[in-house]
Each structure stands twice: as structure tokens, then as C-alpha cells.
Design a protein around this motif. Structure first.
Motif, short mmCIF file in Angstrom:
data_model
loop_
_atom_site.label_atom_id
_atom_site.label_comp_id
_atom_site.label_asym_id
_atom_site.label_seq_id
_atom_site.Cartn_x
_atom_site.Cartn_y
_atom_site.Cartn_z
N PRO A 165 10.52 -1.61 7.54
CA PRO A 165 9.23 -3.17 7.60
C PRO A 165 8.06 -3.18 6.91
O PRO A 165 7.96 -2.34 6.23
N THR A 166 7.48 -4.54 6.71
CA THR A 166 6.67 -5.40 5.45
C THR A 166 5.61 -5.23 6.32
O THR A 166 5.73 -5.79 6.81
N SER A 167 4.70 -4.86 5.44
CA SER A 167 2.54 -4.79 6.23
C SER A 167 2.86 -5.89 6.32
O SER A 167 3.21 -7.50 5.54
N PRO A 168 2.24 -6.96 7.54
CA PRO A 168 1.69 -8.06 7.56
C PRO A 168 0.64 -8.50 6.68
O PRO A 168 0.44 -9.42 6.95
N PHE A 169 -0.07 -7.40 6.58
CA PHE A 169 -1.49 -7.07 5.89
C PHE A 169 -1.68 -8.02 4.28
O PHE A 169 -2.42 -8.34 3.99
N THR A 170 -0.95 -6.81 4.02
CA THR A 170 -0.37 -6.82 2.03
C THR A 170 0.42 -6.87 2.22
O THR A 170 0.54 -7.65 0.65
#
Lengths: 314, 134
Positions: free
Chosen positions: A81-86
Motif C-alpha cells: 500500500p501507498t500512504s493516502p497522506f504522503t
């Protein structure tokens, strides 16, 4: 580096670069894949999915080694997963596969989901095509750790291995819709832990309601200690053979191609609708009118779509 | 939209201490980078194979064993041999004596970060020194 020649000559650098370009939706990479598309379709694509920590990466490592014993080459795409924030990510599936790094018959690529839901990244299908053109016999796609409804892997793989572990839930979890419906082959990993037999029985009972001709086999494995891998491997190969002999492989690939075309149309239309600053501004202006109740959102959307259809240059 | 910077974080050699590597991996993640973490006890050959297949922009090597003068230049040499060094920034980190740093830089390491370096310094260095466009 000539990427087209490179990939045909089995240059791993070319494969690596083409995947990077597909991740950026690069027109040059799309041109090359389109041109070489007739080279795809030879690889068998196996999806590996299951909850976080179930042992997907470790199992991928063992199954890849099993295939190498048969002298088959293996491409591996591991999604995290990729961070939805950064927008950042830690891609850590490789940690379980270190013995394979320098094997000339293996290629491993880690991908971040980059905002895409469903368990894969947007470019995963593109990466599969790159590895298929390269000429790998088998391609594994390892999804992110999934919950109950990340089932995109069905659209990407010929055969889906669902990895479960003991102790996650009771038989009600097993009959819920979603993830439990997509397995062609099941593994109960960490089967040296308490509750493995019960988990196996619960999965098998759930599968009894399944009326298709193929009854997904459930195999207990301990991936870390290489136990049960031969049985699991045999079951995956059996499923692939079943698909081929019954004509379902081509049927399944046709369904998957249909879904892929629809996804691409959506992406292209979205790009043309909201793909640049100017169009974004138009939409923001209309949003102001919608917020002030001078316009309704349905009419705005309908008019924009009609504009695309009427004018190919929109 | 530009793609994220891809960084391979690797531990060459035989020491089993990866706390520092994990701290830097986490910091780079929070700076919006895609960090490929490869685990402990990697040979230079394994690191270079992973860097090539992952098509990374940065190879970040953490080492505490004292074998840096041997292992770090070896990684650079192998990257050169595979024709990927020109596009990859190679960094070292860990317990590395000051007097060894000039030699390592001469061998092709872009920078060495020793204990106490704020993670932001490393992040800024990466962003300012990438060898290829995003």
C-alpha cells in the motif's frame, strides 16, 4: 537503451524501465506494449491474495522456487500500500524472497498502490504485460494484504490462490460475500498453529455451496518451513490445466479483457474531462453554481459528457 | 503528476542491526518516496540485482559492521558493470569513521551520513541530487 529491442532480447533493465514508464502512463511505453501485444498471453498468471501477515510473500518465494526446479522462469509483481497522506510507501515483500534476487530466471518488482483501491495498483496489468513480453513462463501477482472486498486480482490473474491462516474468524466469516468467493485454490498457512484443521473445514464447508465444476482444493501449508508446498503447487497446476482443457482459460481472459477495456475507457474519458488545469477550472466554476443552487450536478455532468461525444477534440 | 522517487534501502554484509535502516526507510516514506526494503545480510550482487529490477533512483546502503571500505565500493562497481550507475544516486550510512569518507566518495558514493544526521538532511540531499528526472 532501445526499450523495444531490449525487452525482446530479455534485457532486465528494459523490463524494469518499461514498468516504471507504465506506472507513469507514459505514451511511449504504451506504444511499445501495443506494438508487442501479440507476444503476450503465453505466461500463466497466478494471483496470490489474503489478509496482511498471512504469508503471501513467503509462499510466493517457495512456489517460485518450486517452479525453478521445473526449469520454469518466474516474474513476480508484489504490491504494497501507498500512504493516502504522503504518497510514500514501504515496499517490503522482497524481504521474504532474498534467495531469488540473483537467479537469472527470476524478476521481482515491487509496486505501491499509488491511490488505487482493490488490492492492486493501476499499472499492475501493464507490468504483467511487460513481463509476459519478456517471456517469463509464470507470473505471480502478490496483492496488498486484503480485507473483505479487495477482489481486483480476479480481473488480473488466470488462477487465484487465497492464503488464509488459522484463528481469523468463525464460519460466518467464511460464508460472507467478497474475498472468500474468489479463490480457485486455498492455502491454510501457518498450519502448525492451533485451529488449522477447523479453518480448513470451515473453508471446505463454505465451498460445498459452490456449484461450479471446479471444487477449489484446500491445502494446509507451513510456508516458512517449506511444508505442504508440493501439494499446493500440484493443486495450482491442476487448476491451470483444468482451465485449459475445458476452454475456460480463453473465456476468462476474454472477460478480463472486457473489464480492462472498460477501465481504460474510464481512465481516458476522465483524463479528457478533468485532465488539465483549464478543464478543472471549468468544473470549479460550475461547482460554484451547483453550490449556489443555480445548477444541479446531474445536468452539469450530462452536458460535459455530451460535449466529449459531440466533439472529439474536447 | 511526477512519479514518486524510488529508493532501495539495503543492508550489505553481516551485521544484523537494521534499526537505522528502518528509521531512514520510514522517514523517506513520510517524505513521499517509495522505499523498497530488502532485508538483512545482502551481498553486493543481491543489492545490485534488486536495484536494477526495481529501477530505483537511489540506492541507500546502511552498514555497521566495519566492512564499508570493501562492500560499498563493490556495490558501485557492480552498478557500473550493469550500466545503471549513471542514473542511480548511491548513498552510505552508519558507523563510518570520518577518515574513511573521502575514499568512499572517491569510489562513487555520493554522500555518507553518519549517526546523528537529521533525517531531513538526507531527504533534502536526495531531492537535490537525483541523477534522473521524475
Amino acid at each position: 537503451m532501445n526499450l523495444e529491442k531490449g525487452i525482446l532480447n530479455k534485457d532486465k533493465r528494459a523490463a524494469a524501465r518499461l514498468i516504471t514508464m507504465m506506472e507513469s502512463n507514459d505514451p511511449e511505453a504504451i506504444r511499445i506494449i501495443s506494438k508487442l501485444y501479440s507476444h503476450t498471453g503465453k505466461a500463466k498468471v497466478i494471483g496470490i491474495t489474503g489478509p496482511p501477515g498471512a504469508g503471501k510473500s513467503t509462499l510466493t518465494d517457495k512456489l517460485a522456487k518450486r517452479l525453478r526446479q521445473e526449469n520454469k522462469t518466474v516474474g513476480i509483481i508484489a504490491v504494497d500500500p501507498t500512504s493516502p497522506f504522503t504518497g510514500g510507501s514501504i515496499l517490503g515483500d522482497r524481504v521474504r524472497m532474498t534467495d531469488l534476487y540473483t537467479d537469472p530466471g527470476v524478476f521481482i518488482r515491487s509496486m505501491g498502490t499509488r491511490g488505487h483501491l482493490g488490492g492492486l495498483s493501476k499499472a499492475t496489468l501493464g507490468a504483467v504485460k511487460v513481463l509476459d513480453i519478456y517471456g517469463f513462463d509464470y507470473i505471480f501477482i502478490e496483492t496488498v494484504g486484503v480485507g473483505q472486498s479487495e477482489v481486483d486480482i480476479v480481473k488480473a490473474a488466470d488462477s487465484v490462490l487465497l492464503v488464509m491462516v488459522p484463528g481469523l474468524g468463525d464460519d460466518i466469516q467464511a460464508i460472507k460475500a467478497g474475498i472468500m468467493e474468489i479463490g480457485d485454490v486455498f492455502a491454510v498457512n501457518k498450519a502448525d498453529r492451533e485451529g488449522a484443521n477447523r479453518t480448513q473445514v470451515e473453508i471446505e464447508m463454505m465451498l460445498e455451496y459452490n456449484h461450479s465444476q471446479w471444487k477449489p482444493p484446500v491445502t494446509q501449508v507451513v510456508a516458512l518451513h517449506n511444508k505442504g508446498i508440493d501439494d499446493l503447487y500440484d493443486n495450482i497446476i491442476k487448476h491451470l490445466n483444468y482451465l485449459e482443457t475445458t476452454g475456460q482459460l480463453i473465456e476468462k481472459r476474454q472477460q478480463n479483457s472486457e473489464l480492462e477495456i472498460i477501465d481504460l475507457i474510464q481512465r481516458d474519458l476522465m483524463e479528457r474531462l478533468v485532465g488539465n488545469e483549464e478543464k478543472r477550472t471549468t468544473i470549479s466554476e460550475m461547482a460554484r453554481m451547483v453550490a449556489n443552487r443555480q445548477l444541479d450536478p446531474y445536468t452539469v455532468s450530462d452536458n460535459l459528457v455530451k460535449k466529449i461525444i459531440a466533439n472529439d477534440n474536447f | 503528476m511526477a512519479r514518486p522517487i524510488r529508493v532501495l534501502v539495503a543492508k550489505p554484509g553481516l551485521d544484523g542491526h537494521d534499526r537505522g535502516a528502518k528509521v531512514i526507510a520510514r522517514a523517506l516514506r513520510d517524505a513521499g518516496m517509495e522505499v523498497i526494503y530488502t532485508g538483512l545480510r545482502q551481498t553486493p550482487e543481491q543489492i545490485v540485482a534488486a536495484a536494477l529490477q526495481e529501477d530505483v533512483d537511489v540506492v541507500a546502503l546502511s552498514i555497521l559492521s566495519g566492512a564499508h571500505n570493501h562492500l560499498l565500493p563493490k556495490v558501485v562497481d557492480l552498478l557500473k558493470k550493469e550500466n545503471v550507475y549513471d542514473e542511480m544516486l548511491v548513498l552510505g550510512g552508519g558507523v563510518i569513521p570520518d577518515e574513511d569518507i573521502p575514499g568512499l566518495k572517491e569510489s562513487g558514493l555520493a554522500e555518507i551520513f553518519t549517526p546523528g544526521t537529521p533525517t531531513q538532511v538526507t531527504i533534502d540531499f536526495i531531492k537535490e541530487n537525483l541523477k534522473r528526472g521524475l
